[in-house]
Structure formats: C-alpha cells, structure tokens
Write an enzyme that holds these catalytic residues in place. Structure first.
Site, mmCIF file in Angstrom:
data_model
loop_
_atom_site.group_PDB
_atom_site.id
_atom_site.type_symbol
_atom_site.label_atom_id
_atom_site.label_comp_id
_atom_site.label_asym_id
_atom_site.label_seq_id
_atom_site.Cartn_x
_atom_site.Cartn_y
_atom_site.Cartn_z
ATOM 1 N N ASP A 85 73.822 39.083 68.540
ATOM 2 C CA ASP A 85 74.823 39.903 67.849
ATOM 3 C C ASP A 85 75.373 39.194 66.626
ATOM 4 O O ASP A 85 75.770 38.037 66.705
ATOM 5 C CB ASP A 85 76.009 40.179 68.787
ATOM 6 N N HIS A 134 85.105 54.145 70.747
ATOM 7 C CA HIS A 134 86.539 53.843 70.753
ATOM 8 C C HIS A 134 87.378 54.794 71.569
ATOM 9 O O HIS A 134 88.536 54.522 71.837
ATOM 10 C CB HIS A 134 87.086 53.824 69.329
ATOM 11 N N GLU A 157 77.254 42.171 80.704
ATOM 12 C CA GLU A 157 78.267 41.204 80.247
ATOM 13 C C GLU A 157 79.519 41.124 81.117
ATOM 14 O O GLU A 157 80.595 40.752 80.634
ATOM 15 C CB GLU A 157 78.661 41.476 78.766
HETATM 16 N N1 GLN Z 1 77.105 42.728 72.799
HETATM 17 C C1 GLN Z 1 78.471 42.968 72.446
HETATM 18 C C2 GLN Z 1 79.042 44.060 73.334
HETATM 19 O O1 GLN Z 1 78.351 44.958 73.668
HETATM 20 C C3 GLN Z 1 78.634 43.340 70.998
HETATM 21 C C4 GLN Z 1 80.085 43.486 70.599
HETATM 22 C C5 GLN Z 1 80.364 43.679 69.136
HETATM 23 O O2 GLN Z 1 79.542 44.123 68.386
HETATM 24 N N2 GLN Z 1 81.542 43.395 68.695
HETATM 25 O O3 GLN Z 1 80.184 44.054 73.693
#
Ligand code: GLN
Ligand code: ZN
Length: 774
Positions: A616, A711, A501
């Site tokens: 998602d 996190h 991504e």
């Molecule tokens: N595919 C997204 C990521 O990995 C999912 C993010 C989410 O669940 N908020 O960032």
C-alpha cells in the site's frame, strides 16, 4: 539589544487530549456549548501559562480553535457559505460545527489516510494544510461571497489573555493565504477578485486589536513559500500597504518552504517584522538578513516545529549569531512554525526508552529550548550552563549512537546493484505468466485489505496488550477472525482474498513496531482534523527487519483456501510520511532503508507460497514537496523505493499497490514507473472521473478502480457498480480492469460489508456476461 522569544502557535488538544474529550461529549449531547467553551478557555489559560512560565516574551492568541483555525477565520470574516442556509438565530458555535461536520454524524469518517474523504451531508471540504497531516476546512468562494466582521471570538480570547496579565501577540491567517486556501465554487470565477472586499474586514480586525492594546499581530502568509502565480505575488504589496495603515505592528510569518523568488518581496513588504523558517530553508537566512531593512524585526524560526528532535544548541547558535549581527535590528527567535504539529509534552512518556527520550523535545520542551537559546545568544551562558551541557550531551550521544547508525544497514544499502529496483521481465511477460498461474476470470474481484475491526477484535487486541490474554490465546482469537474472513469471502465469491488485517491496529504502527529503528510514544498525539488525533511513530535509527512480520498470519490464511490469498504490506513512502522522521539524514535515505526491510518481507511471503502481494502506498501523493522544483527528485526516490520493495520476487508473483484520496493526474508517469502489476485506487466518489487520467495517459498495467465509497454504511446497489464499471471500461480496456471497493473496510460493520460485496460480485458477473457477448 536582547533577543525576544515567541511561538507561532501551540497545540490545542491539551496534555491529555481534553479538547477531544470535550468536543466529542458536546457532539453526543452530553455537555452544552457553555461547558465546551469553558474547556476551551481553561486549555488556553494553561497553554498561555506554559508559554509565560517558559519565559517567552509574548503569549500567542488566536491559534486556538474548536475544530480548525481556517474555519475560525470563515466566521471572523463573515463568509459562511450561504448554502448552509443559516438563519440569524443559530448560535455561532452550532454553525461552526455544522460547517465542520455537516448534517450527518462524522463518526463514520474515521479512516487512516482517508481523512479528507466525504462527510455525508454538507460539511465543508477538508484538505491538507500544506505538507502537514493537519486538515483544514476549505473556505468556499463565489462572486456572491461577501465579507464582514462577524465574530468576536478572537477579541474575547485576546481579552481573556489580557485579563490574565499576559503580554499578547495576536495571530491571524493573512488575507492572501486565506483566499489561496479556499476554493472557487463557481465556473470561471477567480477568488483573487475577492481581495478588495476582504481587506477592509482585515483592517477592521486589526484596528480593533490595536484598540485593545495589542502591540504585535502575527499575520501568517505561508503561501509565500509556494509557487505563486504573478497576480497573487503582485497582490501582496498593495494588500499590506492597505493593512499596515491603521494596524498594530505586523509580523509577517512565513513557514514550511523556501521563500525563493518571494524572498525580496517578503523582506520589502510594508510590515514591521518578518518571520522565516530557518529549519526548512536555512540557506535563505543570509539573504533575508541582507534584504530585510534594519528597522524591521527579524524572527528566525530556528527550532524545528515539525519534528520531535531536541535542538543542537551549538548548531543553532552558530546559525543565529551571524544573522543577528548582520541584521542589526530587533531580533526574535521562535520555532520554525506553529507547534500544532507536535505532541504536547514528553512528560508521562515513561514507556519510552530513556535514552531515546533524552533525544527528543515535544511542544512543552521546545518552549524551554527557546529560553536556553536566548540566554546563550545574549551572552548569559552561565545562567543556563547545566541545561546547555545536557543538551550538548544528548545531541552528541544521538549522533554517535550505535542504535542510530548500523553498519549492517549501511552495508546493505551500499551493496545495492543496478537492477535491484526492477522486476526481472517487463509487464507484458509478467502478465502472461501471472494469468497462466492464477487463471482468474476477467474483471477479477478483490478487496483492499482490511475487514471490519469489530469490538471483539479490538477487545482481544487490548487484552493481549494488557497481558490479560496470552500469546496463544491471542493467536487463536486472530486466527478465528482470519478464518471467518476467508469463509465469508469464499461464500461471497470473491476471486482474490485477503486475510482481513484483524491483527493490525494501524497500517504504519503495525509494521513500525516490528522494525528496528522505530519508537512509539504513549501520548504523542497530534491533531489531524477536528477532534481526530494521530500518534505518529518516531523513526530514530537505521531501519531493518529483524524477523518476518506478516508471514505467519498470511500463510495461515492461505492454508484455509485454494483461492489466491493476497499478502498485505504498507509501503516505504507511507511508512515515512506518517511518522516523525530522522533529521540527521535525507528522507530519501530513510525511505530506502524501509524499502529494503519491506522487500525482505515480500520475498519471505513469496517463499511461503503467497503469489499475490499488495504494497500500500496511499501517502505517496501527499509527500510531494510544496515547490514544484522539488517534485522530480522526490518522485524519483519514492518510485525507486517502491520498486526496491517489490523488486525481489519472481515474474510469476503479482505485485499490487493501493492509493486513495488524492489527486493522481499530475503524477501518472511516476505511478506507472512504480510498475506494480495491479493498482487499486479510490474512484467512486468522483464517479470514475479520476480514472480518466489513467486512460488518457494509457496507463500500461492493470487497474482496480474503486466501485464504492467505504466511508458510510450505505450499501450501493449492483446497478450503480455496473454503471461505474462501464464508465471505467470506456477509458481503460476491460481486460486490464479489476473490481474492488475504494479502500479498506476496517471502519465498516460486517452486515453492510457483506451486502455491498454481494452486490460487487453480482456486478462483476453481469459485466463478464456483457464482455462475453462483445
Ligand atoms: N490495506 C489497507 C486497508 O485496507 C489500506 C488502507 C489505506 O489505503 N489507507 O485498510
Ligand atoms: Zn485506501
């Protein structure tokens, strides 16, 4: 009698997010508390002036907060949790930020969809404010909780407004909503038991406001729009009898959902006025006008405080006039709820298509709408004739616009046939086909989609947007990042890869920018929590996908490896939930339009040779209506939308979904009804407790319970993940389990990501060996 105008609250951040800047500088130690306070004072001053300039009868005081208004009340009411161990000499503002942010820095706590995750240290828990994307800090209650008037901040703000010559309406979060929104930190304790101790403090606050000459206090009790237990409903009457005694005039404010069985209660409480949300519950207006005695003031929330659309003046007037006449008493108009959930102003949105811009109103523009409606309602149309005409034209243009209504989209939805939202075969058959096709080891490892968004990635994206990097250069830079992610995953020994991504700024924005029917603002920031703001897209028209959105990147990633590459998309409900949506058709219809657009992408990915596709849906839980009565129809629509988006592929194609940071247990049947082949969820923070529900429910498909929290930079060791997976295998058969982190890794750095994933792969190997021995 003339109509009066007011608002329930105003955005705090400032036209240019000045508060965010000041807060973050203060937290970095660059400016002191006094400088931060000065910024706060300046912003309040400006926002009150905007209210007065718009001709409102009052400015609203008490809506401002440096982090969150519920946290302000914790200090006002003197119930800072003792676990913080504050001593008398810690200044109020320092204590406030300790409660809000904990001992560790909250900078790592910056993840879309995960805003209510854990702070390291001891920060108060954060949770969503009703069905908004705003997060409040959760008060903590035990039988040892004591209250006492402990902060003069509110009174200072009132004094500030008075000194500026404003007519002040103060606002407080009401005692029952305050208790309701808190959490018991003690087994078997019922926080309602604290009411008697709490009310005297409210009495003191109110008495002091009265002594300051405040005529009206708006007391927010939005919990009247929830399904309340009887004991809570009963507590209202005696509470307000007690409060009303020595108080200024109280305006009880409700919003966000229908009052339903609480309507009569709300109308009959011993207060001087009632505010109702006529946007969320227009059908209740007549009932309110019937039940509310004429000696009480009625405030009608007629302007949508939750959405960015310009009001239709004729529709609003048609709704208001009969209610005003029927009520017969003092009549106010207002936005439906606080404007906190809206961007500041359209001014400066020069990048927005002028036609679309003309259809919208942000907080500042909504103030002007109130003035317009008031004039029209009071028979002074002539004074606002041209504005009224402009509003009518904009509304009519929007209603008729071919950019909003597209025949091709309508046709596509109309043409749907039975079974569109179902995969060909049932799960067991699909599973067999997919197992044969991918030949993955037991307990396959994967990640949730994103890899670290490094400074280099952000810089390349920014340069591309600025025009400093051309399309070819940008593609090259992103391809290099994808190649890097693929190499790293192969080296780590992960079984199902992702492209990482790198090219995505945000999981909704990225898709919205490529879909018809979405618009984006330059400065449309809305507070999410503390200094964190989000800029939701605006869905203005029928949604369609003009061209593939992710196929090129994903196919490129797949071309680099023989391992399966998982395509990565955002689901229809999440796209809707994190946007401003159309108010001219049901949300469910917009969701379905998005679902068909996503389905096109899923099918194109499959055609391009991508065998595993993740859609998602982290926001599915948060879309639940506030009232239980609305759950079923929402969930039916949401699960159907997901199935439409996933329903166009062959049985041998594996569909994943991902959800995080929400309570799943009460919607497990619906999660199962989505029928994803694999679901990955966040479970590590609850020590796999969240998974138990899936086990008890006998969730039928495959599950990847997250084995580590994303996190913080902390790298969990292999043993910890092995332990968690053993716990998981005790509730879900190991043959249906996957191993993955809790969520995407975009906020992390590569070193800790690689270290953690090394441990994760090692854990998988240990567990596989254990399985083989069984
Ligand atoms: N595919 C997204 C990521 O990995 C999912 C993010 C989410 O669940 N908020 O960032
Ligand atoms: Zn997630």
């Amino acid at each position: 009698m003339t109509t009066r105008t007011h608002i329930l609250g105003f955005p705090r951040m400032g036209a240019h997010r000045e508060l965010k800047t000041a807060l973050e500088r203060h937290w970095r130690g660059e400016i002191d508390a006094a400088a931060l306070e000065a910024t706060g004072a300046l912003l309040r001053e400006r926002h009150w002036r905007a209210q007065r300039d718009a001709g409102l009868d009052f400015v609203t005081v008490g809506d401002f907060a440096f982090y969150d208004h519920v946290a302000n009340h914790i200090q006002l009411l003197g119930c800072e949790p003792p676990r913080f161990g504050f001593t008398g000499d810690t200044p109020e503002l320092a204590r406030y930020f300790s409660m809000a942010r904990g001992v560790a820095d909250a900078a790592s706590h910056d993840h879309e969809g995960c805003a209510h995750g854990t702070h390291a240290g001891f920060a108060l828990e954060m949770t969503k404010w009703f069905d908004t994307n705003y997060h409040y800090l959760v008060p903590e209650f035990t039988d040892a909780t004591r209250f006492g008037l402990a902060s003069v901040r509110l009174f200072e703000e009132v004094a500030q407004a008075q000194a500026l010559g404003h007519s002040v309406k103060a606002v407080l979060l009401g005692p029952l909503s305050f208790l309701w929104l808190g959490k018991e930190k003690q087994q078997g304790f019922d926080r309602l038991a604290l009411l008697d101790a709490l009310l005297p403090v409210y009495e003191q606050v109110l008495a002091r406001l009265k002594a300051m000459g405040v005529e009206w206090v708006q007391v927010d009790e939005p919990v009247l729009g929830l399904d309340l237990p009887e004991a809570w409903r009963h507590a209202f009457e005696r509470s307000y009898w007690q409060l009303a005694r020595g108080a200024p005039k109280l305006l009880l404010a409700t919003y966000f959902s229908p009052l339903a069985e609480n309507l009569r209660l709300a109308c009959q409480l011993p207060v001087a006025g009632l505010h109702v949300d006529a946007v969320r519950a227009p059908e209740e207006l007549t009932g309110v006008a019937d039940w509310l005695p004429a000696h009480k003031l009625l405030s009608v929330g007629i302007i949508d405080g939750r959405n960015v659309w310009r009001a239709d003046p004729d529709a609003a007037l048609a709704r208001l006039a009969p209610v005003a006449a029927k009520h017969g008493g003092e009549f106010w108009i207002a936005p439906s709820c606080s404007l906190l959930h809206l961007p500041f102003s359209l001014e400066g949105e020069t990048g927005l298509d002028p036609e679309l811009r003309g259809w919208m109103a942000f907080a500042i523009e909504k103030l002007a709408e109130l003035r317009l409606l008031r004039a029209a309602l009071d028979g002074e149309q002539a004074s606002v004739a041209s504005e009224l005409e402009a509003a009518r034209r904009a509304v009519a243009a929007r209603r008729a616009s071919p950019r909003v209504h597209r025949a091709d989209v309508a046709l596509r939805l109309a043409r749907r046939v039975d079974g569109d939202d179902r995969r060909g075969a049932g799960f067991a058959q699909r599973q067999a086909l997919q197992r044969a096709r991918f030949a993955l080891p037991p307990l396959p490892t994967t990640t949730i989609g994103s890899f670290p968004q490094t400074a280099a990635i952000r810089a390349a994206r920014a340069a591309f947007r600025r025009g400093a990097l051309d399309a070819a250069g940008y593609r090259e830079a992103m391809q290099a990042e994808i190649a890097l992610a693929v190499r790293k995953q192969e080296a780590l020994g992960i079984d199902v890869l992702v492209h990482g991504e790198a090219e995505r700024n945000d999981m909704v924005e990225y898709f919205g920018e490529q879909l018809d029917g979405f618009a984006f603002t330059a400065n449309g920031w809305v507070q999410s929590y503390g200094s964190r703001c989000v800029k939701p897209p605006v869905i203005y028209g029928d949604v369609a996908r003009p061209a593939p959105m992710t196929v090129e990147w994903t196919a490129y990633a797949q071309s680099l490896t023989r391992l399966p590459m998982k395509g990565m998309l955002t689901g229809p409900v999440t796209m809707l939930q994190w946007s401003f949506v159309r108010d001219d058709q049901p949300r469910s219809l917009t969701t379905e339009q998005i679902a068909w657009a996503i389905r096109d992408e899923v099918v194109d990915l499959e055609q391009a040779g991508i065998g595993i596709i993740q859609i998602d849906e982290p926001a599915i839980r948060e879309g639940l209506p506030l009232r239980r009565a609305g759950w079923k129809s929402y969930l039916d629509g949401a699960t159907r939308a997901f199935r439409i988006s996933a329903g166009g592929v062959a049985d041998r194609t594996q569909i994943h979904t991902h959800m995080c940071y929400s309570e799943f247990n009460d919607i497990l049947p619906e999660i199962a009804a989505m029928d994803a082949d694999v679901i990955t969820i966040e479970t590590s923070r609850s020590d796999m407790e969240l998974l138990r529900g899936f086990g008890d429910f006998s969730y039928p498909n495959e599950i990847g319970p997250g084995v580590y929290d994303i996190h913080s930079p902390r790298v969990p060791d292999t043993d910890e993940m092995v332990r968690l997976m053993r716990k998981a295998a005790a509730v879900v058969p190991a043959g249906r389990l996957w191993i993955n982190p809790d969520c995407g890794l975009k906020t992390r750095g590569w070193p800790e990501t690689e270290a953690a994933l090394t441990h994760m792969v090692a854990a998988a190997r240990i567990l596989r060996a254990e399985l083989a021995l069984e």
